[in-house]
Design a protein around this motif. Structure first.
Motif, PDB file in Angstrom:
ATOM      1  N   ALA A  57       0.836  -1.203   0.000  1.00  0.00           N
ATOM      2  CA  ALA A  57       0.000   0.000   0.000  1.00  0.00           C
ATOM      3  C   ALA A  57       0.873   1.256   0.000  1.00  0.00           C
ATOM      4  CB  ALA A  57      -0.924  -0.010   1.216  1.00  0.00           C
ATOM      5  N   GLN A  58       1.949   1.244   0.787  1.00  0.00           N
ATOM      6  CA  GLN A  58       2.875   2.380   0.790  1.00  0.00           C
ATOM      7  C   GLN A  58       3.545   2.542  -0.563  1.00  0.00           C
ATOM      8  OE1 GLN A  58       5.511   2.990   4.223  1.00  0.00           O
ATOM      9  NE2 GLN A  58       4.443   1.325   5.246  1.00  0.00           N
ATOM     10  N   LEU A  59       3.901   1.420  -1.186  1.00  0.00           N
ATOM     11  CA  LEU A  59       4.524   1.474  -2.500  1.00  0.00           C
ATOM     12  C   LEU A  59       3.561   2.061  -3.525  1.00  0.00           C
ATOM     13  CD1 LEU A  59       6.953   0.791  -4.272  1.00  0.00           C
ATOM     14  CD2 LEU A  59       6.029  -1.512  -4.549  1.00  0.00           C
ATOM     15  N   GLY A  60       2.285   1.667  -3.449  1.00  0.00           N
ATOM     16  CA  GLY A  60       1.286   2.219  -4.358  1.00  0.00           C
ATOM     17  C   GLY A  60       1.108   3.715  -4.187  1.00  0.00           C
ATOM     18  N   ARG A  61       1.100   4.168  -2.931  1.00  0.00           N
ATOM     19  CA  ARG A  61       0.979   5.606  -2.692  1.00  0.00           C
ATOM     20  C   ARG A  61       2.197   6.359  -3.213  1.00  0.00           C
ATOM     21  NH1 ARG A  61      -1.780   3.745   2.053  1.00  0.00           N
ATOM     22  NH2 ARG A  61       0.178   3.504   3.198  1.00  0.00           N
ATOM     23  N   LEU A  62       3.375   5.749  -3.108  1.00  0.00           N
ATOM     24  CA  LEU A  62       4.589   6.380  -3.622  1.00  0.00           C
ATOM     25  C   LEU A  62       4.510   6.545  -5.131  1.00  0.00           C
ATOM     26  CD1 LEU A  62       7.551   7.330  -3.339  1.00  0.00           C
ATOM     27  CD2 LEU A  62       8.236   4.928  -3.481  1.00  0.00           C
ATOM     28  N   VAL A  63       4.048   5.518  -5.820  1.00  0.00           N
ATOM     29  CA  VAL A  63       3.968   5.563  -7.279  1.00  0.00           C
ATOM     30  C   VAL A  63       2.964   6.615  -7.745  1.00  0.00           C
ATOM     31  CG1 VAL A  63       3.220   4.235  -9.290  1.00  0.00           C
ATOM     32  CG2 VAL A  63       4.718   3.184  -7.607  1.00  0.00           C
ATOM     33  N   LEU A  64       1.887   6.802  -6.988  1.00  0.00           N
ATOM     34  CA  LEU A  64       0.839   7.735  -7.400  1.00  0.00           C
ATOM     35  C   LEU A  64       1.069   9.157  -6.901  1.00  0.00           C
ATOM     36  CD1 LEU A  64      -2.321   5.490  -6.887  1.00  0.00           C
ATOM     37  CD2 LEU A  64      -1.286   6.188  -9.050  1.00  0.00           C
ATOM     38  N   ASP A  65       2.124   9.392  -6.146  1.00  0.00           N
ATOM     39  CA  ASP A  65       2.403  10.720  -5.617  1.00  0.00           C
ATOM     40  C   ASP A  65       3.359  11.453  -6.554  1.00  0.00           C
ATOM     41  OD1 ASP A  65       3.030  12.983  -4.245  1.00  0.00           O
ATOM     42  OD2 ASP A  65       3.655  11.985  -2.386  1.00  0.00           O
ATOM     43  N   PRO A  66       2.875  12.489  -7.280  1.00  0.00           N
ATOM     44  CA  PRO A  66       3.755  13.182  -8.238  1.00  0.00           C
ATOM     45  C   PRO A  66       5.000  13.763  -7.587  1.00  0.00           C
ATOM     46  CG  PRO A  66       1.455  13.817  -8.551  1.00  0.00           C
ATOM     47  CD  PRO A  66       1.520  13.041  -7.269  1.00  0.00           C
ATOM     48  N   ALA A  67       4.902  14.188  -6.328  1.00  0.00           N
ATOM     49  CA  ALA A  67       6.037  14.821  -5.674  1.00  0.00           C
ATOM     50  C   ALA A  67       7.126  13.826  -5.314  1.00  0.00           C
ATOM     51  CB  ALA A  67       5.566  15.548  -4.408  1.00  0.00           C
ATOM     52  N   ARG A  68       6.776  12.558  -5.170  1.00  0.00           N
ATOM     53  CA  ARG A  68       7.754  11.551  -4.729  1.00  0.00           C
ATOM     54  C   ARG A  68       8.088  10.535  -5.823  1.00  0.00           C
ATOM     55  NH1 ARG A  68       4.930   8.714  -0.041  1.00  0.00           N
ATOM     56  NH2 ARG A  68       6.960   7.759   0.275  1.00  0.00           N
ATOM     57  N   ARG A  69       7.338  10.553  -6.909  1.00  0.00           N
ATOM     58  CA  ARG A  69       7.491   9.529  -7.932  1.00  0.00           C
ATOM     59  C   ARG A  69       8.884   9.516  -8.539  1.00  0.00           C
ATOM     60  NH1 ARG A  69       3.333  10.951 -11.762  1.00  0.00           N
ATOM     61  NH2 ARG A  69       1.956  10.436 -10.032  1.00  0.00           N
ATOM     62  N   ASP A  70       9.481  10.689  -8.702  1.00  0.00           N
ATOM     63  CA  ASP A  70      10.802  10.762  -9.336  1.00  0.00           C
ATOM     64  C   ASP A  70      11.917  10.245  -8.436  1.00  0.00           C
ATOM     65  OD1 ASP A  70       9.829  11.666 -11.687  1.00  0.00           O
ATOM     66  OD2 ASP A  70      10.229  13.790 -11.304  1.00  0.00           O
ATOM     67  N   ASP A  71      11.594   9.923  -7.173  1.00  0.00           N
ATOM     68  CA  ASP A  71      12.597   9.313  -6.303  1.00  0.00           C
ATOM     69  C   ASP A  71      12.813   7.840  -6.625  1.00  0.00           C
ATOM     70  OD1 ASP A  71      12.930  11.682  -4.965  1.00  0.00           O
ATOM     71  OD2 ASP A  71      11.480  11.195  -3.392  1.00  0.00           O
ATOM     72  N   LEU A  72      11.906   7.243  -7.385  1.00  0.00           N
ATOM     73  CA  LEU A  72      12.050   5.839  -7.758  1.00  0.00           C
ATOM     74  C   LEU A  72      13.225   5.674  -8.715  1.00  0.00           C
ATOM     75  CD1 LEU A  72       8.308   4.962  -8.368  1.00  0.00           C
ATOM     76  CD2 LEU A  72       9.708   4.172  -6.487  1.00  0.00           C
TER      77      LEU A  72
END
Length: 337
Positions: free
Chosen positions: A294-309
């Motif tokens: 669930a945390q991973l899904g929220r990370l992927v859908l968060d524009p502010a944090r997505r580029d950290d992947l």
């Protein structure tokens, strides 16, 4: 770019370890260890010490391969749980137990409290698990040594996810091979049962799941290296994905191999139960997979944090979202604005 094969040095050590374990860790030895006071094969532990296993100073890829081989033969030794502390803190025979469960054979434990990592002697009563080993629910000790802060705690958790996943994949691969051997030799209506699609498809699906899990284990180890910007432990995203996929694959192979064995899968004289009991027991230890995904899904859908992947597919950073994900995310972004 990730090489899907184990590196040459790791393959050499892994092959040598497999030869040793093939001779010293037979199913009969595993059964005997279940009848001991702590579920550990002392003779095997001694052989692994002579091999140099407990003094290894290697990469996450090497330790993932070691965990894979130990899982493949269900090695009754308390080593996988001690790998994170050995690698990241240089302490031997110290189990990392974020959920306070530690192998009874460990000398000490590393626990996380208030964002710091403390080294303590293992205290508590041992109980036997479905996996045939013994664990202790550690009690807080008055003797404690702080060995690191939040950064070490985070790295230990990520490293533990890697080696736990590798062990489950190794056990799953061995169970699948055992199932394939069985269906190739057992005949019904004049031909091996493996020739029937209903049986073959079950094992083929299990093989696909295990291959995917093994690739994620290797990618997780790859993300830990300094060459890819890692800090000696796998990237959090890959650690979570590898563990989640290994648990899913382990459950799939255990279910399907039991199915193709029929009633024999539940007979104690067959080795199916040796593997399936351990796979299910290992899968229940550690953090809840659903919360991590669930945390991973929220990370992927968060524009502010997505580029950290990092290192997803062929992208160095970030993750371009498909249209359905952008449409799903749109109402939340409108609400937030």
């Amino acid at each position: 770019m990730l090489d899907e094969r184990w590196s040459e040095d790791v393959e050499e050590i892994g092959t040598a370890l497999r030869r040793l374990l093939s001779a010293e860790c037979t199913p009969e030895r595993v059964r005997e260890a279940e009848r001991t006071a702590d579920g550990v094969d002392v003779g095997l532990t001694r052989q692994l010490q002579h091999f140099g296993l407990f003094e290894l100073d290697g990469t996450p890829e090497l330790f993932a391969r070691v965990a894979y081989e130990l899982g493949r033969c269900l090695a009754p030794v308390a080593f996988v749980e001690t790998m994170p502390v050995l690698t990241l803190a240089g302490r031997q025979n110290v189990a990392f137990c974020p959920n306070r469960l530690a192998p009874a054979a460990a000398r000490a434990v590393a626990v996380v409290r208030n964002g710091e990592v403390f080294l303590e002697p293992l205290e508590g009563l041992a109980r036997k698990t479905a996996a045939g080993d013994f664990v202790v629910e550690h009690l807080d000790s008055s003797v404690s040594e702080c060995i690191g802060g939040a950064d070490l705690a985070d790295r230990l958790e990520r490293y533990a996810a890697l080696v736990e996943a590798a062990r489950m994949v190794g056990a799953g691969q061995a169970l699948l091979a055992y199932g394939c051997e069985y269906v190739g030799g057992r005949e019904q209506f004049g031909k091996p049962i493996g020739a029937y699609q209903g049986v073959a498809h079950r094992l083929a699906r299990a093989a696909g799941e295990l291959d995917a899990a093994e690739l994620l284990v290797r990618k997780s180890a790859f993300s830990a290296s300094a060459e890819t910007g890692g800090d000696g432990a796998p990237a959090q995203t890959f650690a979570w994905m590898a563990r989640a996929k290994s648990i899913e694959a382990a459950r799939t192979v255990a279910t399907n191999v039991h199915q193709v064995f029929g009633g024999n899968g539940f007979a104690m004289e067959y080795d199916v139960q040796l593997y399936s009991r351990r796979l299910r027991s290992w899968a229940q230890r550690g953090p809840k997979v659903g919360a991590q995904l669930a945390q991973l899904g929220r990370l992927v859908l968060d524009p502010a944090r997505r580029d950290d992947l990092r290192l997803l597919w062929h992208y160095d950073t970030g993750m371009p979202l498909p249209r359905w994900a952008r449409e799903l995310d749109a109402p939340f972004n409108q609400t937030a604005s």
